[in-house]
Design a protein around this motif. Structure first.
Motif, PDB file in Angstrom:
ATOM      1  N   ALA A  62       0.812  -1.109  -0.037  1.00  0.00           N
ATOM      2  CA  ALA A  62       0.067  -0.105   0.079  1.00  0.00           C
ATOM      3  C   ALA A  62       1.043   1.285  -0.146  1.00  0.00           C
ATOM      4  O   ALA A  62       0.562   2.220  -0.778  1.00  0.00           O
ATOM      5  CB  ALA A  62      -0.952  -0.151   1.162  1.00  0.00           C
ATOM      6  N   ALA A  63       2.081   1.130   0.577  1.00  0.00           N
ATOM      7  CA  ALA A  63       3.079   2.269   0.878  1.00  0.00           C
ATOM      8  C   ALA A  63       3.612   2.473  -0.514  1.00  0.00           C
ATOM      9  O   ALA A  63       3.781   3.706  -0.983  1.00  0.00           O
ATOM     10  CB  ALA A  63       3.862   2.246   1.933  1.00  0.00           C
ATOM     11  N   LYS A  67       2.980   6.074  -2.824  1.00  0.00           N
ATOM     12  CA  LYS A  67       4.145   6.589  -3.349  1.00  0.00           C
ATOM     13  C   LYS A  67       4.130   6.920  -4.729  1.00  0.00           C
ATOM     14  O   LYS A  67       4.362   7.751  -5.368  1.00  0.00           O
ATOM     15  CB  LYS A  67       5.376   5.947  -2.831  1.00  0.00           C
ATOM     16  CG  LYS A  67       6.654   6.791  -3.150  1.00  0.00           C
ATOM     17  CD  LYS A  67       7.900   6.153  -2.786  1.00  0.00           C
ATOM     18  CE  LYS A  67       9.289   6.750  -2.918  1.00  0.00           C
ATOM     19  NZ  LYS A  67      10.266   5.986  -2.601  1.00  0.00           N
ATOM     20  N   LYS A  68       3.794   5.795  -5.640  1.00  0.00           N
ATOM     21  CA  LYS A  68       3.416   5.843  -6.833  1.00  0.00           C
ATOM     22  C   LYS A  68       2.425   6.897  -7.385  1.00  0.00           C
ATOM     23  O   LYS A  68       2.818   7.564  -8.368  1.00  0.00           O
ATOM     24  CB  LYS A  68       3.291   4.421  -7.592  1.00  0.00           C
ATOM     25  CG  LYS A  68       3.372   4.322  -9.046  1.00  0.00           C
ATOM     26  CD  LYS A  68       3.015   2.782  -9.355  1.00  0.00           C
ATOM     27  CE  LYS A  68       4.360   2.266 -10.014  1.00  0.00           C
ATOM     28  NZ  LYS A  68       4.043   0.817 -10.516  1.00  0.00           N
ATOM     29  N   ASP A  69       1.463   6.820  -6.864  1.00  0.00           N
ATOM     30  CA  ASP A  69       0.261   7.733  -6.936  1.00  0.00           C
ATOM     31  C   ASP A  69       0.929   9.142  -6.750  1.00  0.00           C
ATOM     32  O   ASP A  69       0.204   9.948  -7.649  1.00  0.00           O
ATOM     33  CB  ASP A  69      -1.141   7.438  -6.136  1.00  0.00           C
ATOM     34  CG  ASP A  69      -1.650   6.356  -6.491  1.00  0.00           C
ATOM     35  OD1 ASP A  69      -1.248   5.668  -7.626  1.00  0.00           O
ATOM     36  OD2 ASP A  69      -2.330   5.634  -5.513  1.00  0.00           O
ATOM     37  N   GLU A  70       1.607   9.269  -5.756  1.00  0.00           N
ATOM     38  CA  GLU A  70       1.957  10.825  -5.553  1.00  0.00           C
ATOM     39  C   GLU A  70       2.824  11.245  -6.524  1.00  0.00           C
ATOM     40  O   GLU A  70       2.766  12.431  -7.014  1.00  0.00           O
ATOM     41  CB  GLU A  70       2.830  11.155  -4.053  1.00  0.00           C
ATOM     42  CG  GLU A  70       1.955  10.872  -2.922  1.00  0.00           C
ATOM     43  CD  GLU A  70       2.539  10.806  -1.743  1.00  0.00           C
ATOM     44  OE1 GLU A  70       3.801  11.020  -1.722  1.00  0.00           O
ATOM     45  OE2 GLU A  70       1.866  10.475  -0.646  1.00  0.00           O
ATOM     46  N   GLU A  71       3.805  10.485  -7.048  1.00  0.00           N
ATOM     47  CA  GLU A  71       4.550  10.626  -8.223  1.00  0.00           C
ATOM     48  C   GLU A  71       4.062  10.998  -9.427  1.00  0.00           C
ATOM     49  O   GLU A  71       4.319  11.964 -10.190  1.00  0.00           O
ATOM     50  CB  GLU A  71       5.767   9.602  -8.497  1.00  0.00           C
ATOM     51  CG  GLU A  71       6.474   9.381  -7.369  1.00  0.00           C
ATOM     52  CD  GLU A  71       7.483   8.120  -7.621  1.00  0.00           C
ATOM     53  OE1 GLU A  71       7.431   7.552  -8.727  1.00  0.00           O
ATOM     54  OE2 GLU A  71       8.449   7.849  -6.713  1.00  0.00           O
ATOM     55  N   ASP A  72       2.928  10.282  -9.712  1.00  0.00           N
ATOM     56  CA  ASP A  72       2.075  10.669 -10.843  1.00  0.00           C
ATOM     57  C   ASP A  72       1.254  11.941 -10.855  1.00  0.00           C
ATOM     58  O   ASP A  72       1.160  12.525 -11.825  1.00  0.00           O
ATOM     59  CB  ASP A  72       0.982   9.345 -10.929  1.00  0.00           C
ATOM     60  CG  ASP A  72       1.624   8.065 -11.289  1.00  0.00           C
ATOM     61  OD1 ASP A  72       2.703   7.964 -11.855  1.00  0.00           O
ATOM     62  OD2 ASP A  72       0.898   7.012 -11.418  1.00  0.00           O
ATOM     63  N   ASP A  73       0.809  12.146  -9.682  1.00  0.00           N
ATOM     64  CA  ASP A  73       0.227  13.510  -9.491  1.00  0.00           C
ATOM     65  C   ASP A  73       1.421  14.658  -9.475  1.00  0.00           C
ATOM     66  O   ASP A  73       0.835  15.517 -10.171  1.00  0.00           O
ATOM     67  CB  ASP A  73      -0.475  13.726  -7.968  1.00  0.00           C
ATOM     68  CG  ASP A  73      -1.523  12.637  -7.782  1.00  0.00           C
ATOM     69  OD1 ASP A  73      -2.036  12.312  -8.868  1.00  0.00           O
ATOM     70  OD2 ASP A  73      -2.098  12.491  -6.762  1.00  0.00           O
TER      71      ASP A  73
END
Length: 82
Positions: A62-63, A67-73
């Motif tokens: 999940a972490a 983290k991947k979602d934050e980078e995509d954003d």
């Protein structure tokens, strides 16, 4: 069968079987339960339980996903600015 007399006629060893096996079965069960408790006491404590190990794996995944979602954003924001 409900009638013990008829059961005895059909299977003469049915009456003998229950009384001798019951004591032996109880003894085997007591030994098995004792061994299980000793094993659980030794191996199933702290962070090494199945559930806790499983939850660690999900938390790590999940972490990683977060983290991947934050980078995509962040990448999307950079593209919007350009």
């Amino acid at each position: 069968l409900k009638s013990k007399r008829v059961m005895a006629e059909l299977n003469p060893f049915a009456a003998e079987k229950g009384s001798t096996d019951k004591a032996a079965a109880q003894k085997r069960k007591a030994e098995r339960v004792k061994a299980s408790k000793e094993h659980n006491k030794k191996h199933k404590k702290g962070d090494e339980t199945f559930y806790k190990t499983l939850m660690k794996a999900f938390a790590a995944k999940a972490a990683e996903s977060e983290k991947k979602d934050e980078e995509d954003d962040k990448e999307d924001d950079k593209e919007d600015d350009a």
